[in-house]
Design an enzyme around this catalytic site. Sequence first.
Site, PDB file in Angstrom:
ATOM      1  N   TYR A 149     -29.156 -14.319  -6.411  1.00 18.13           N
ATOM      2  CA  TYR A 149     -28.600 -13.014  -6.818  1.00 18.13           C
ATOM      3  C   TYR A 149     -27.158 -12.895  -6.338  1.00 18.13           C
ATOM      4  CZ  TYR A 149     -28.158  -7.855  -6.959  1.00 18.13           C
ATOM      5  OH  TYR A 149     -27.748  -6.560  -7.188  1.00 18.13           O
ATOM      6  N   SER A 170     -22.408  -5.407  -6.475  1.00 22.37           N
ATOM      7  CA  SER A 170     -23.356  -5.185  -5.379  1.00 22.37           C
ATOM      8  C   SER A 170     -22.660  -5.525  -4.072  1.00 22.37           C
ATOM      9  CB  SER A 170     -24.559  -6.122  -5.571  1.00 22.37           C
ATOM     10  OG  SER A 170     -25.393  -6.100  -4.425  1.00 22.37           O
TER      11      SER A 170
HETATM   12  P1  NAP Z   1     -33.249  -1.234 -12.402  1.00 22.14           P
HETATM   13  O1  NAP Z   1     -33.659   0.114 -11.963  1.00 22.14           O
HETATM   14  O2  NAP Z   1     -34.155  -2.392 -12.199  1.00 22.14           O
HETATM   15  O3  NAP Z   1     -32.823  -1.166 -13.942  1.00 22.14           O
HETATM   16  C1  NAP Z   1     -32.378  -2.343 -14.570  1.00 22.14           C
HETATM   17  C2  NAP Z   1     -31.786  -1.980 -15.896  1.00 22.14           C
HETATM   18  O4  NAP Z   1     -31.302  -3.191 -16.511  1.00 22.14           O
HETATM   19  C3  NAP Z   1     -32.818  -1.365 -16.832  1.00 22.14           C
HETATM   20  O5  NAP Z   1     -32.198  -0.352 -17.587  1.00 22.14           O
HETATM   21  C4  NAP Z   1     -33.178  -2.556 -17.730  1.00 22.14           C
HETATM   22  O6  NAP Z   1     -33.587  -2.172 -19.029  1.00 22.14           O
HETATM   23  C5  NAP Z   1     -31.842  -3.268 -17.819  1.00 22.14           C
HETATM   24  N1  NAP Z   1     -32.018  -4.674 -18.236  1.00 22.14           N
HETATM   25  C6  NAP Z   1     -32.448  -5.704 -17.486  1.00 22.14           C
HETATM   26  N2  NAP Z   1     -32.511  -6.829 -18.233  1.00 22.14           N
HETATM   27  C7  NAP Z   1     -32.098  -6.477 -19.485  1.00 22.14           C
HETATM   28  C8  NAP Z   1     -31.945  -7.161 -20.710  1.00 22.14           C
HETATM   29  N3  NAP Z   1     -32.233  -8.482 -20.844  1.00 22.14           N
HETATM   30  N4  NAP Z   1     -31.514  -6.485 -21.799  1.00 22.14           N
HETATM   31  C9  NAP Z   1     -31.219  -5.164 -21.714  1.00 22.14           C
HETATM   32  N5  NAP Z   1     -31.333  -4.455 -20.577  1.00 22.14           N
HETATM   33  C10 NAP Z   1     -31.780  -5.105 -19.480  1.00 22.14           C
HETATM   34  O7  NAP Z   1     -31.866  -1.658 -11.699  1.00 22.14           O
HETATM   35  P2  NAP Z   1     -30.773  -0.806 -10.892  1.00 22.14           P
HETATM   36  O8  NAP Z   1     -31.171  -0.807  -9.470  1.00 22.14           O
HETATM   37  O9  NAP Z   1     -30.439   0.431 -11.594  1.00 22.14           O
HETATM   38  O10 NAP Z   1     -29.550  -1.832 -11.004  1.00 22.14           O
HETATM   39  C11 NAP Z   1     -28.463  -1.638 -11.888  1.00 22.14           C
HETATM   40  C12 NAP Z   1     -27.330  -2.557 -11.461  1.00 22.14           C
HETATM   41  O11 NAP Z   1     -26.938  -2.231 -10.132  1.00 22.14           O
HETATM   42  C13 NAP Z   1     -27.711  -4.032 -11.443  1.00 22.14           C
HETATM   43  O12 NAP Z   1     -26.623  -4.787 -11.916  1.00 22.14           O
HETATM   44  C14 NAP Z   1     -27.945  -4.312  -9.972  1.00 22.14           C
HETATM   45  O13 NAP Z   1     -27.704  -5.664  -9.653  1.00 22.14           O
HETATM   46  C15 NAP Z   1     -26.935  -3.389  -9.329  1.00 22.14           C
HETATM   47  N6  NAP Z   1     -27.229  -2.994  -7.955  1.00 22.14           N
HETATM   48  C16 NAP Z   1     -28.407  -2.394  -7.635  1.00 22.14           C
HETATM   49  C17 NAP Z   1     -28.633  -2.034  -6.326  1.00 22.14           C
HETATM   50  C18 NAP Z   1     -29.922  -1.387  -5.870  1.00 22.14           C
HETATM   51  O14 NAP Z   1     -30.160  -1.331  -4.663  1.00 22.14           O
HETATM   52  N7  NAP Z   1     -30.735  -0.868  -6.759  1.00 22.14           N
HETATM   53  C19 NAP Z   1     -27.658  -2.268  -5.337  1.00 22.14           C
HETATM   54  C20 NAP Z   1     -26.474  -2.876  -5.725  1.00 22.14           C
HETATM   55  C21 NAP Z   1     -26.262  -3.219  -7.021  1.00 22.14           C
HETATM   56  P3  NAP Z   1     -35.175  -1.999 -19.405  1.00 22.14           P
HETATM   57  O15 NAP Z   1     -35.530  -0.597 -19.022  1.00 22.14           O
HETATM   58  O16 NAP Z   1     -35.186  -2.250 -20.863  1.00 22.14           O
HETATM   59  O17 NAP Z   1     -35.923  -3.019 -18.585  1.00 22.14           O
END
Ligand code: NAP
Length: 227
Positions: A143, A130
């Site tokens: 975070y 991130s």
């Molecule tokens: P998201 O839409 O909230 O999706 C989170 C994903 O993580 C879902 O597939 C969820 O699975 C899975 N997950 C969470 N806890 C879990 C567990 N205990 N076991 C198995 N799966 C689990 O998040 P996102 O925005 O795509 O983020 C993905 C990555 O990108 C993260 O590492 C986040 O920190 C990083 N990131 C995001 C952003 C942003 O702005 N969105 C920016 C920078 C970095 P379920 O469907 O089973 O819940």
Amino acid sequence: MTEQPLALVTGASRGIGAAVAQALEPTHQVLLGGRDAAALAERAAGSPGTRPWAVDLGDFDAVRAAVAGIDRLDVLVHSAGVAELGTVEQATAEDWRRNFEVNVVVVAELTRLLLPALRAAKGHVVVINSGAGLNARPGWGPYAASKFAVRAFADVLRAEEEPNGIRVTSVHPGRTDTDMQRTIVAGEGNEYDPDRYLRPDSVAKAVLAAVSASPDAHLTELVVRPR
Ligand code: NAP
């Protein structure tokens, strides 16, 4: 016919992980990580090159069982993550633990369990980090600290495993239009406007660039910001 390389993408049920899985599918067999087996099966039904890999990554017995049949792994993308925000005054020990458990400990343990398979394939590990893993801002402490930690993990893994042929890339996206971002913006008390954020497939393109780099090249860190 030669088999396509195998990729495992955690967090592939939604958001960035789902976009990464979709981007890899033309060139890889893709295991879709997530917790909701039915949702993953539905997603896989529409994409013949993919298979569900349903496991709660916080349950290490279940994770050990789920990796048991994987002897060779070309690509491991860690996209599963959580974002528990709060100032130092607000965030409790439980908030800090949840970030570190999913964003760091799970990443380290899953990588450790899959190292023999990654070495066998001279594979590639991609950690979705991130912007918060590069700059810590007020209100983002638990975070950001977890993302700084997982950057250190990736740096150490790269130094240790590059001699075994493994490449390791940290991808640092800015704010991206996903469920996670919707929750963050709601917590900030702001209106959600998806056009202000990166699209998940734009982050997936950066992952693809790292994974498809020519063999002599090692893309170690990629920063992707919304324009
Ligand atoms: P998201 O839409 O909230 O999706 C989170 C994903 O993580 C879902 O597939 C969820 O699975 C899975 N997950 C969470 N806890 C879990 C567990 N205990 N076991 C198995 N799966 C689990 O998040 P996102 O925005 O795509 O983020 C993905 C990555 O990108 C993260 O590492 C986040 O920190 C990083 N990131 C995001 C952003 C942003 O702005 N969105 C920016 C920078 C970095 P379920 O469907 O089973 O819940």
